[in-house]
Structure formats: structure tokens, C-alpha cells
Design an enzyme around this catalytic site. Structure first.
Site, mmCIF file in Angstrom:
data_model
loop_
_atom_site.group_PDB
_atom_site.id
_atom_site.type_symbol
_atom_site.label_atom_id
_atom_site.label_comp_id
_atom_site.label_asym_id
_atom_site.label_seq_id
_atom_site.Cartn_x
_atom_site.Cartn_y
_atom_site.Cartn_z
ATOM 1 N N ASP A 1 -7.247 -4.577 -5.105
ATOM 2 C CA ASP A 1 -8.392 -3.957 -4.411
ATOM 3 C C ASP A 1 -8.144 -2.450 -4.302
ATOM 4 O O ASP A 1 -7.959 -1.912 -3.217
ATOM 5 C CB ASP A 1 -8.548 -4.592 -3.022
ATOM 6 N N ASP B 1 0.860 -1.182 0.000
ATOM 7 C CA ASP B 1 0.000 0.000 0.000
ATOM 8 C C ASP B 1 0.898 1.234 0.000
ATOM 9 O O ASP B 1 2.013 1.205 0.529
ATOM 10 C CB ASP B 1 -0.917 0.022 1.230
ATOM 11 N N CYS C 1 -14.432 -0.297 -6.917
ATOM 12 C CA CYS C 1 -15.465 0.193 -5.990
ATOM 13 C C CYS C 1 -15.995 1.541 -6.458
ATOM 14 O O CYS C 1 -16.606 2.270 -5.693
ATOM 15 C CB CYS C 1 -14.927 0.280 -4.572
#
Length: 400
Positions: free
Chosen positions: A301, A252, A341
């Protein structure tokens, strides 16, 4: 309440009449002078026909958010209790309620309000002026209903610090509702333990919408080498490790996120198999390709690449780029889990983008499953914003 009303222009309100939750500013012919921003108003068609009740806010392009389509509804304490009780009873039937989204705005007919439950803590996000006036009452009702089920809520924290509040003419705020408490909460989901930081984590602290998607990826990871991109607090990586992955790299760009991911790996006793890396995924994937690295499972993701219709093209380029890079890193016969998303990148566009990525790198995709958000984030038909998460699992095969 009767003298506070809005009247639609002739031929307008089509989306709302088809079940949509909003009325836009350009659809309204008249707003009564007595209606202040945030008030509950009677919604009427151009000919005076009553269409229900909603919150009005002249500061917002979403000028009216519908509360009820029953012209005889009385919006009082009993009304809020009915709405909250329906939301809670629904969760008890469809999901593990130890941690879940209890109220999901328009999809629970409580427009602009989100409430997440993390073990014995509630995290509240209020994004609309009308509901903001009632949030404390709604939270009190929710605590009362949970107590009746033997769940004692030890604290409530508000995370109404999203930018969209400014579009409603509201300040961005965060802080305790009621007594102060330790905002670091331990939860268990799919048998995996996490610390959730409701005060400083992203949005409300943890993304509950991927709960069952994380479980679906776990079973593919036994003995696998796994790359989890945009790991946030390590959730997919930990599901992989707890299900027997040999080695997981969790990446990340946020140092806060990777610190939390490392802490969560230690909490589950898998630090020896989870390597946490602070890096930009867009730079890391080409670097791994140059190094000739291969993985059995790659998970993508990413955060929403677009929050408006204007930047969809740029978002699509981003999705295509990371997916084709990821496919190159998957061993022949290995697995790719990929998701979006962003509500603005819809199912058809996301699917097409992945297909293009596979063609560009000469990979054959075998779809294992397609999923959406967990059922505690219900998709309300006609409320398009409530359908936002698209999640695929593929087997990636070389073209032989």
C-alpha cells in the site's frame, strides 16, 4: 455578481462542457476587471451563452473551478446548505459514517474542499482560494446537519498545509477552527480500533479510502504469516491480526508512522502477533529474498509514486520493482494485495505493470478481486482526478 464573468475562447472549454470541473488559463479569452481572485463569476461561452458559475483565480492554471451549471443558480447560504446536505445524505446511504470522508471536493461539487469525519471530530482541508472564503460557513452547516442526526461534533481541525495551496497563491496553514480540543481521536473501523492524529498525521490523519479493501484482505489472513509494506499507522496489518493472522510484520520508513502502528496494535491487544519495523521497503524486500523468507499474504500500500504526468515512467519502475519483489516472497498459492493511489498511473498502466512484474518472475496471477476507493470518495465521471485508487487481490501461483 452578474458583472463578474469570464468568457471562453471559441472552441475551448471542451472538458468542462463534457462534465469536467475545471477551466484552464489557456482556454479563457477574457476575465472581467471587476472579478477579484477567489470571486464567484458567471462562466460564458465565446458567444455570451451562459454555462454556469465558478470560482476564479488568476494565480492558478486551474483558473476556474465550476460550482454550478445552472445559469439561474444563486450562490448563497441556501446553495451551500443544499450542497452540504446532499453530500451528507449520500454518505448515510453508502457507508459507515462513524468515520468517513463527508466532502470530497469536486466529486461533491464543492471544488477544493475535503472534510473527513473521525468519530466526533472533523478535519478540514481547503485547497482552493474560492472555497477557502466559505469553509467556515460550510463547516457550520455540516455541524448543524449532523447535530440534527444526533451527532455532536466536539471539534474541528484544519489541515490546509498541502503544497498545492501555494499554486493558488495561498499560504499553507493548520490549526483549530473554533475551540481547541484533544487532537488524538479514537475511531473504530471494521471492528479495528485506531488512534488518529488529526494534527500531525499524514494529510488529514488517516486514509479512509481503503476502508472496505482492508476488510477484503482480512478474510484471507486467518492463520497466515503476513507482510504489510508501507503500513502507515498499521491499518492493513491490524485487519490481518484481528482476523486471526499468526504473525504480521508491519513495515514503514517513517518512525512516526511505526510508533503509531505499534500503539494501535496495543490498542487492539495484538502486539504479540504484530511486529512493527521501521525500514525502507525497497531495501527490505530484496533482503528478505536473500534470507529465503516466505509469507502467506503480502500487502503493498505505497504512497503515490508520482504527483505529476512528468514522472510517470519513474513511478512505473517503482511499482514494477516492489510488485515483482513481493511476488517472490509469496508462498505458492499465497496472496498478494497491491494498490496504487496515484491518479497519473491509471488502471490500464497499473494493470500492465503488475502483469510485467509477474512475467519477469515467472508467477501466475489469479485475480480474486479488483476494487477502488470506498464510496465516501465517489468517482465522478468526467472528473478524472476523483478516480485514483486501484486495488487488486491476487493468488500468486508458481509456474508448474
Amino acid at each position: 455578481m452578474e458583472d463578474k464573468y469570464i468568457i471562453l475562447k471559441k472552441g475551448e472549454g471542451r472538458s468542462m462542457k463534457a462534465g469536467g470541473p475545471w477551466i484552464y488559463d489557456n482556454e479563457i479569452a477574457e476575465i472581467s476587471d471587476s472579478a477579484d481572485n477567489g470571486d464567484i463569476v458567471s462562466v460564458r461561452d465565446y458567444n455570451g451563452y451562459p454555462l454556469g458559475w465558478g470560482f476564479v483565480n488568476r494565480n492558478s492554471k486551474l483558473t476556474v473551478r465550476m460550482l454550478s451549471r445552472d445559469k439561474n443558480a444563486v450562490i448563497d447560504h441556501d446553495f451551500w446548505r443544499m450542497r452540504v446536505q446532499n453530500a451528507w445524505e449520500y454518505r448515510k446511504k453508502v457507508t459507515d459514517t462513524s468515520s468517513c470522508r463527508v466532502i470530497f471536493g469536486e466529486a461533491d461539487f464543492l471544488p477544493g474542499l475535503v472534510v473527513d469525519k473521525f468519530s466526533d471530530v472533523l478535519c478540514v482541508q481547503s485547497l482552493a482560494l474560492g472555497i477557502d472564503r466559505h469553509k467556515t460557513e460550510i463547516v457550520d452547516i455540516l455541524k448543524e446537519l449532523m447535530l440534527a442526526d444526533g451527532i455532536k461534533i466536539r471539534g474541528v481541525y484544519e489541515r490546509s498545509d498541502a503544497k498545492v495551496r501555494t499554486l493558488e497563491g495561498m499560504e499553507r496553514i493548520k490549526g483549530f477552527i473554533g475551540e481547541e480540543f484533544d487532537t488524538k481521536v479514537e475511531i473504530i473501523e471494521n471492528g479495528v480500533r485506531y488512534y488518529v492524529d488529526v494534527q500531525d498525521g499524514q494529510k488529514t490523519g488517516f486514509f479512509l479510502d481503503q476502508k472496505y479493501n482492508r476488510a477484503a484482505i482480512g478474510r484471507l489472513c486467518e492463520g497466515a504469516e503476513v507482510l504489510d509494506c508501507f503500513t502507515h499507522t498499521g491499518s492493513f496489518a491490524l485487519n490481518a491480526a484481528v482476523n486471526g493472522a499468526k504473525h504480521v510484520i508491519a513495515v514503514d520508513a517513517s518512525e512516526l508512522a511505526t510508533a503509531q502502528a505499534a500503539e494501535n496494535a496495543a490498542l487492539n491487544g495484538v502486539s504479540d502477533r504484530v511486529e512493527v519495523l521501521t525500514a525502507d521497503v525497497f531495501e527490505l524486500l530484496p533482503e528478505y529474498e536473500r534470507q529465503g523468507k516466505k509469507f502467506d499474504v503480502v500487502i503493498l500500500d505505497p504512497p503515490a509514486f508520482t504527483k505529476s504526468a512528468n514522472s510517470v515512467k519513474k513511478a512505473v519502475r517503482g511499482y514494477r520493482e516492489i510488485n515483482l519483489r513481493a511476488m517472490k516472497l509469496v508462498r505458492d498459492g499465497g496472496f498478494l494485495a497491491t494498490c496504487s493511489c496515484s491518479h497519473f498511473v491509471d488502471y490500464e498502466l497499473f494493470t500492465k505493470t503488475i502483469h510485467q512484474a509477474a512475467n519477469n518472475v515467472h508467477k501466475r496471477l489469479r485475480q480474486i478481486e479488483y476494487r477502488t476507493q470506498a464510496p465516501d470518495h465517489p468517482i465522478l465521471w468526467a472528473a478524472d482526478d476523483s478516480y485514483y485508487l486501484k486495488f487488486y487481490i491476487f493468488q500468486v501461483c508458481d509456474e508448474h
